[in-house]
Write a protein that holds these residues in place. Sequence first.
Motif, PDB file in Angstrom:
ATOM      1  N   GLN A   4       0.876  -1.279  -0.079  1.00  0.00           N
ATOM      2  CA  GLN A   4      -0.058   0.006   0.099  1.00  0.00           C
ATOM      3  C   GLN A   4       0.682   1.238   0.060  1.00  0.00           C
ATOM      4  O   GLN A   4       0.574   2.027  -0.521  1.00  0.00           O
ATOM      5  CB  GLN A   4      -1.048  -0.021   1.067  1.00  0.00           C
ATOM      6  N   ASN A   5       2.100   1.357   0.813  1.00  0.00           N
ATOM      7  CA  ASN A   5       2.885   2.465   0.739  1.00  0.00           C
ATOM      8  C   ASN A   5       4.205   1.890   1.656  1.00  0.00           C
ATOM      9  O   ASN A   5       4.098   0.601   1.862  1.00  0.00           O
ATOM     10  CB  ASN A   5       2.370   3.561   1.638  1.00  0.00           C
ATOM     11  N   LEU A   6       4.935   2.891   1.964  1.00  0.00           N
ATOM     12  CA  LEU A   6       6.294   2.372   2.554  1.00  0.00           C
ATOM     13  C   LEU A   6       6.223   2.148   4.076  1.00  0.00           C
ATOM     14  O   LEU A   6       7.196   1.835   4.582  1.00  0.00           O
ATOM     15  CB  LEU A   6       7.518   3.164   2.151  1.00  0.00           C
ATOM     16  N   GLY A   7       5.013   2.327   4.649  1.00  0.00           N
ATOM     17  CA  GLY A   7       4.746   2.300   5.984  1.00  0.00           C
ATOM     18  C   GLY A   7       5.570   3.239   7.121  1.00  0.00           C
ATOM     19  O   GLY A   7       6.191   3.967   6.593  1.00  0.00           O
ATOM     20  N   GLU A   8       5.793   2.690   8.334  1.00  0.00           N
ATOM     21  CA  GLU A   8       6.567   3.393   9.088  1.00  0.00           C
ATOM     22  C   GLU A   8       6.959   2.332  10.411  1.00  0.00           C
ATOM     23  O   GLU A   8       6.472   1.326  10.380  1.00  0.00           O
ATOM     24  CB  GLU A   8       5.661   4.315   9.813  1.00  0.00           C
ATOM     25  N   ASN A   9       8.070   2.600  10.845  1.00  0.00           N
ATOM     26  CA  ASN A   9       8.800   1.789  12.098  1.00  0.00           C
ATOM     27  C   ASN A   9       9.003   0.376  11.490  1.00  0.00           C
ATOM     28  O   ASN A   9       9.080  -0.613  11.953  1.00  0.00           O
ATOM     29  CB  ASN A   9       8.028   1.432  13.113  1.00  0.00           C
ATOM     30  N   GLY A  10       9.578   0.431  10.083  1.00  0.00           N
ATOM     31  CA  GLY A  10       9.624  -0.890   9.411  1.00  0.00           C
ATOM     32  C   GLY A  10       8.617  -1.530   9.073  1.00  0.00           C
ATOM     33  O   GLY A  10       9.076  -2.880   8.063  1.00  0.00           O
ATOM     34  N   TRP A  11       7.572  -1.492   9.184  1.00  0.00           N
ATOM     35  CA  TRP A  11       6.259  -2.177   8.686  1.00  0.00           C
ATOM     36  C   TRP A  11       5.716  -1.879   7.747  1.00  0.00           C
ATOM     37  O   TRP A  11       5.471  -0.454   7.511  1.00  0.00           O
ATOM     38  CB  TRP A  11       5.492  -2.405  10.041  1.00  0.00           C
ATOM     39  N   VAL A  12       5.496  -2.542   6.786  1.00  0.00           N
ATOM     40  CA  VAL A  12       4.749  -2.207   5.359  1.00  0.00           C
ATOM     41  C   VAL A  12       3.236  -2.697   5.206  1.00  0.00           C
ATOM     42  O   VAL A  12       3.214  -4.039   5.402  1.00  0.00           O
ATOM     43  CB  VAL A  12       5.394  -2.727   4.209  1.00  0.00           C
ATOM     44  N   PRO A  13       2.096  -1.896   5.266  1.00  0.00           N
ATOM     45  CA  PRO A  13       0.828  -2.385   4.817  1.00  0.00           C
ATOM     46  C   PRO A  13       0.708  -2.928   3.346  1.00  0.00           C
ATOM     47  O   PRO A  13       1.211  -2.410   2.613  1.00  0.00           O
ATOM     48  CB  PRO A  13      -0.043  -1.273   4.939  1.00  0.00           C
ATOM     49  N   ILE A  14       0.236  -4.048   3.403  1.00  0.00           N
ATOM     50  CA  ILE A  14       0.044  -4.689   2.127  1.00  0.00           C
ATOM     51  C   ILE A  14      -1.776  -4.640   1.833  1.00  0.00           C
ATOM     52  O   ILE A  14      -2.476  -4.872   2.801  1.00  0.00           O
ATOM     53  CB  ILE A  14       0.670  -5.955   1.851  1.00  0.00           C
ATOM     54  N   THR A  15      -2.028  -4.702   0.714  1.00  0.00           N
ATOM     55  CA  THR A  15      -3.263  -5.002   0.315  1.00  0.00           C
ATOM     56  C   THR A  15      -3.733  -6.086  -0.344  1.00  0.00           C
ATOM     57  O   THR A  15      -4.994  -6.548  -0.722  1.00  0.00           O
ATOM     58  CB  THR A  15      -3.785  -3.644  -0.457  1.00  0.00           C
ATOM     59  N   ALA A  16      -2.794  -6.760  -0.954  1.00  0.00           N
ATOM     60  CA  ALA A  16      -3.186  -8.193  -1.828  1.00  0.00           C
ATOM     61  C   ALA A  16      -1.844  -8.974  -1.548  1.00  0.00           C
ATOM     62  O   ALA A  16      -0.686  -8.686  -1.457  1.00  0.00           O
ATOM     63  CB  ALA A  16      -3.252  -7.758  -3.076  1.00  0.00           C
ATOM     64  N   PRO A  17      -2.210 -10.296  -1.165  1.00  0.00           N
ATOM     65  CA  PRO A  17      -3.421 -10.987  -1.651  1.00  0.00           C
ATOM     66  C   PRO A  17      -4.448 -10.779  -0.406  1.00  0.00           C
ATOM     67  O   PRO A  17      -5.493 -11.220  -0.582  1.00  0.00           O
ATOM     68  CB  PRO A  17      -3.018 -12.463  -1.653  1.00  0.00           C
ATOM     69  N   ILE A  18      -3.919 -10.338   0.857  1.00  0.00           N
ATOM     70  CA  ILE A  18      -4.721 -10.057   2.073  1.00  0.00           C
ATOM     71  C   ILE A  18      -4.504  -8.620   2.579  1.00  0.00           C
ATOM     72  O   ILE A  18      -3.244  -8.235   2.012  1.00  0.00           O
ATOM     73  CB  ILE A  18      -4.670 -11.092   2.928  1.00  0.00           C
ATOM     74  N   GLN A  19      -4.973  -7.931   3.283  1.00  0.00           N
ATOM     75  CA  GLN A  19      -4.797  -6.750   3.985  1.00  0.00           C
ATOM     76  C   GLN A  19      -4.334  -6.760   5.075  1.00  0.00           C
ATOM     77  O   GLN A  19      -5.105  -7.168   6.171  1.00  0.00           O
ATOM     78  CB  GLN A  19      -6.138  -6.047   3.695  1.00  0.00           C
ATOM     79  N   ASP A  20      -3.198  -6.796   5.391  1.00  0.00           N
ATOM     80  CA  ASP A  20      -2.256  -6.938   6.658  1.00  0.00           C
ATOM     81  C   ASP A  20      -0.629  -6.159   6.551  1.00  0.00           C
ATOM     82  O   ASP A  20      -0.552  -5.321   5.719  1.00  0.00           O
ATOM     83  CB  ASP A  20      -2.211  -8.398   7.149  1.00  0.00           C
ATOM     84  N   TYR A  21       0.130  -6.803   7.355  1.00  0.00           N
ATOM     85  CA  TYR A  21       1.631  -6.211   7.229  1.00  0.00           C
ATOM     86  C   TYR A  21       2.616  -7.172   7.244  1.00  0.00           C
ATOM     87  O   TYR A  21       2.532  -8.317   7.359  1.00  0.00           O
ATOM     88  CB  TYR A  21       1.974  -5.398   8.802  1.00  0.00           C
ATOM     89  N   VAL A  22       3.779  -6.886   6.697  1.00  0.00           N
ATOM     90  CA  VAL A  22       4.869  -7.246   6.535  1.00  0.00           C
ATOM     91  C   VAL A  22       5.998  -6.438   7.021  1.00  0.00           C
ATOM     92  O   VAL A  22       5.976  -5.046   6.850  1.00  0.00           O
ATOM     93  CB  VAL A  22       5.218  -7.698   4.999  1.00  0.00           C
ATOM     94  N   TYR A  23       7.324  -7.060   7.114  1.00  0.00           N
ATOM     95  CA  TYR A  23       8.448  -6.432   7.718  1.00  0.00           C
ATOM     96  C   TYR A  23       9.211  -5.843   6.587  1.00  0.00           C
ATOM     97  O   TYR A  23       9.386  -6.720   5.776  1.00  0.00           O
ATOM     98  CB  TYR A  23       9.501  -7.107   8.716  1.00  0.00           C
ATOM     99  N   GLY A  24       9.405  -4.722   6.566  1.00  0.00           N
ATOM    100  CA  GLY A  24      10.018  -3.920   5.066  1.00  0.00           C
ATOM    101  C   GLY A  24      11.466  -4.277   4.935  1.00  0.00           C
ATOM    102  O   GLY A  24      11.966  -4.045   3.761  1.00  0.00           O
ATOM    103  N   GLY A  25      11.943  -4.789   5.948  1.00  0.00           N
ATOM    104  CA  GLY A  25      13.700  -5.066   5.709  1.00  0.00           C
ATOM    105  C   GLY A  25      13.936  -6.297   4.978  1.00  0.00           C
ATOM    106  O   GLY A  25      14.873  -6.291   4.367  1.00  0.00           O
ATOM    107  N   PHE A  26      12.911  -6.953   4.806  1.00  0.00           N
ATOM    108  CA  PHE A  26      13.052  -8.136   3.744  1.00  0.00           C
ATOM    109  C   PHE A  26      12.613  -7.863   2.214  1.00  0.00           C
ATOM    110  O   PHE A  26      12.530  -8.774   1.605  1.00  0.00           O
ATOM    111  CB  PHE A  26      12.465  -9.284   4.276  1.00  0.00           C
ATOM    112  N   ILE A  27      12.320  -6.486   1.951  1.00  0.00           N
ATOM    113  CA  ILE A  27      11.771  -6.493   0.581  1.00  0.00           C
ATOM    114  C   ILE A  27      13.032  -5.415  -0.123  1.00  0.00           C
ATOM    115  O   ILE A  27      13.293  -4.298   0.342  1.00  0.00           O
ATOM    116  CB  ILE A  27      10.488  -5.533   0.704  1.00  0.00           C
ATOM    117  N   GLY A  28      13.497  -6.035  -1.081  1.00  0.00           N
ATOM    118  CA  GLY A  28      14.399  -5.187  -2.010  1.00  0.00           C
ATOM    119  C   GLY A  28      13.963  -5.072  -3.392  1.00  0.00           C
ATOM    120  O   GLY A  28      12.967  -5.458  -3.832  1.00  0.00           O
TER     121      GLY A  28
END
Length: 81
Positions: A4-28
């Motif tokens: 959804q966006n770059l989030g804050e505090n390292g956590w990134v909100p996602i909208t698909a395939p479900i709407q929740d959060y992932v830790y952004g440090g593992f996305i390159g």
Amino acid sequence: MTIQNLGENGWVPITAPIQDYVYGGFIGACEVATPPPPTNCRQVAAVRGINVHQAPSTDGERVGVVANGRRVTIESLGTDG
């Protein structure tokens, strides 16, 4: 996975395939043969994939995993990068 966006505090909100959060440090950035123009494409860069949480915290319930190498798309970069 759609970010959804770059989030804050390292956590990134996602909208698909479900709407929740992932830790952004593992996305390159996505790997490609030739450098493309700037894009909203990213690629998961964690051997075991990244956990998806219901809340932006490791205390949030884990509801799934996004596999290593999976490409993701950022829907909006937000106003502060």
